[in-house]
Design a protein around this motif. Sequence first.
Motif, short mmCIF file in Angstrom:
data_model
loop_
_atom_site.label_atom_id
_atom_site.label_comp_id
_atom_site.label_asym_id
_atom_site.label_seq_id
_atom_site.Cartn_x
_atom_site.Cartn_y
_atom_site.Cartn_z
N GLU A 115 28.16 13.70 -43.08
CA GLU A 115 28.35 14.98 -42.40
C GLU A 115 28.46 14.79 -40.89
N HIS A 116 29.52 15.36 -40.30
CA HIS A 116 29.71 15.42 -38.85
C HIS A 116 29.55 16.89 -38.45
N THR A 117 28.49 17.23 -37.74
CA THR A 117 28.12 18.63 -37.55
C THR A 117 27.82 18.93 -36.09
N TYR A 118 28.19 20.16 -35.66
CA TYR A 118 27.89 20.65 -34.31
C TYR A 118 27.25 22.03 -34.41
N PHE A 119 26.14 22.22 -33.68
CA PHE A 119 25.48 23.52 -33.55
C PHE A 119 25.35 23.87 -32.07
N PRO A 120 25.60 25.12 -31.67
CA PRO A 120 25.30 25.54 -30.29
C PRO A 120 23.81 25.44 -30.03
N ALA A 121 23.43 24.78 -28.96
CA ALA A 121 22.01 24.55 -28.69
C ALA A 121 21.26 25.85 -28.41
N HIS A 122 21.96 26.86 -27.86
CA HIS A 122 21.26 28.10 -27.53
C HIS A 122 21.04 28.97 -28.76
N ILE A 123 21.79 28.73 -29.84
CA ILE A 123 21.60 29.49 -31.08
C ILE A 123 20.59 28.81 -32.00
N VAL A 124 20.57 27.49 -31.97
CA VAL A 124 19.63 26.72 -32.80
C VAL A 124 18.72 25.91 -31.88
N PRO A 125 17.77 26.57 -31.21
CA PRO A 125 16.90 25.86 -30.26
C PRO A 125 15.87 24.98 -30.96
N ASN A 126 15.43 23.97 -30.23
CA ASN A 126 14.31 23.12 -30.68
C ASN A 126 14.58 22.39 -31.99
N LEU A 127 15.82 22.10 -32.26
CA LEU A 127 16.15 21.31 -33.43
C LEU A 127 15.62 19.89 -33.23
N THR A 128 14.99 19.33 -34.25
CA THR A 128 14.41 18.00 -34.12
C THR A 128 14.95 17.08 -35.21
N GLU A 129 14.63 15.80 -35.07
CA GLU A 129 15.07 14.84 -36.07
C GLU A 129 14.38 15.06 -37.40
N ASP A 130 13.18 15.64 -37.38
CA ASP A 130 12.52 15.97 -38.64
C ASP A 130 13.35 16.96 -39.44
N HIS A 131 13.96 17.94 -38.74
CA HIS A 131 14.84 18.88 -39.44
C HIS A 131 16.06 18.17 -39.99
N ILE A 132 16.59 17.22 -39.22
CA ILE A 132 17.78 16.48 -39.65
C ILE A 132 17.48 15.70 -40.93
N LEU A 133 16.29 15.17 -41.03
CA LEU A 133 15.94 14.33 -42.17
C LEU A 133 15.54 15.13 -43.40
N SER A 134 15.35 16.44 -43.23
CA SER A 134 15.01 17.28 -44.39
C SER A 134 16.14 18.27 -44.63
N SER A 135 15.95 19.52 -44.26
CA SER A 135 16.99 20.54 -44.45
C SER A 135 17.15 21.34 -43.17
N ILE A 136 18.29 21.22 -42.52
CA ILE A 136 18.57 21.98 -41.31
C ILE A 136 18.63 23.47 -41.63
N TYR A 137 19.24 23.81 -42.76
CA TYR A 137 19.38 25.23 -43.12
C TYR A 137 18.04 25.88 -43.40
N ASP A 138 17.07 25.14 -43.94
CA ASP A 138 15.74 25.71 -44.12
C ASP A 138 15.14 26.11 -42.78
N TYR A 139 15.36 25.28 -41.76
CA TYR A 139 14.86 25.60 -40.41
C TYR A 139 15.59 26.82 -39.85
N ILE A 140 16.91 26.83 -39.99
CA ILE A 140 17.71 27.92 -39.43
C ILE A 140 17.37 29.25 -40.10
N LYS A 141 17.29 29.24 -41.42
CA LYS A 141 17.04 30.49 -42.15
C LYS A 141 15.57 30.87 -42.14
N GLY A 142 14.70 29.87 -42.34
CA GLY A 142 13.27 30.16 -42.45
C GLY A 142 12.59 30.35 -41.12
N ASP A 143 12.64 29.32 -40.26
CA ASP A 143 11.92 29.37 -38.98
C ASP A 143 12.61 30.28 -37.95
#
Length: 239
Positions: A141-169
């Motif tokens: 996967e080659h992916t881009y997210f706007p940093a101001h819409i998805v703040p505080n994204l970490t490598e832990d999210h990358i290694l699990s589920s990014i969408y769980d963070y976006i939808k849940g947190d």
Amino acid sequence: MSKYLEIAKVLRDRIKSEYYPPDSLLPNQVDLVEEFGASRMTIKKALNILALDGLIYSRRGAGTKILNRSFWDKDTSPADEYGGLTATLAGSNKKIESESIIFEIEFPDEKIQDKLLLNPHQPVYKIIRLRIVDDEPFILEHTYFPAHIVPNLTEDHILSSIYDYIKGDLGLKFAGAFRNVQATKSDEWDQKYLDAKKDDPMLEVEQVIYLKDGRPLEYSRARNRYDKRGYTILDVQQN
């Protein structure tokens, strides 16, 4: 796990064990509603999953038939499903892992600006990650997210589920996606991380996901080996 995914898993296991033999009819929806204590809509969603797997065929007035084999010799996903690999494979008993290859913040080039409606000074997360299923390389996967819409994204999210963070947190809600599925040639990334040969065709799914307020959330290109994954559309004529 969602109720319809749990039901789909039970029915899939019964079909594969031939508890429901090939060419027999699946119990009708009224009986399944009673057995699983679920709504008719939940049962219908579970059956749609099995139909997309090529395990059953439903026709109004004729019941739901157990097919003598799946249509497919590879993993398939609905062409209109954009909830992420974790959600797509939920209930399949497959082990899903991620390897972070690139995770950095950069300013977007003209293409990313255009896809995500950004100006040159709005930073984006650039992510390249390998999705591994049952210890085999599956999708790059080659992916881009706007940093101001998805703040505080970490490598832990990358290694699990990014969408769980976006939808849940973050509590963000998806409105829809534009997807383009096309055949391409393998590149150096595919050859290195997906074990693709130089002359192998690749299946690329390019998409932009939009939020309920209309903002683009994600631009991505998912690279699939031609012999590992396909995409399906359920189109059964009822008349």
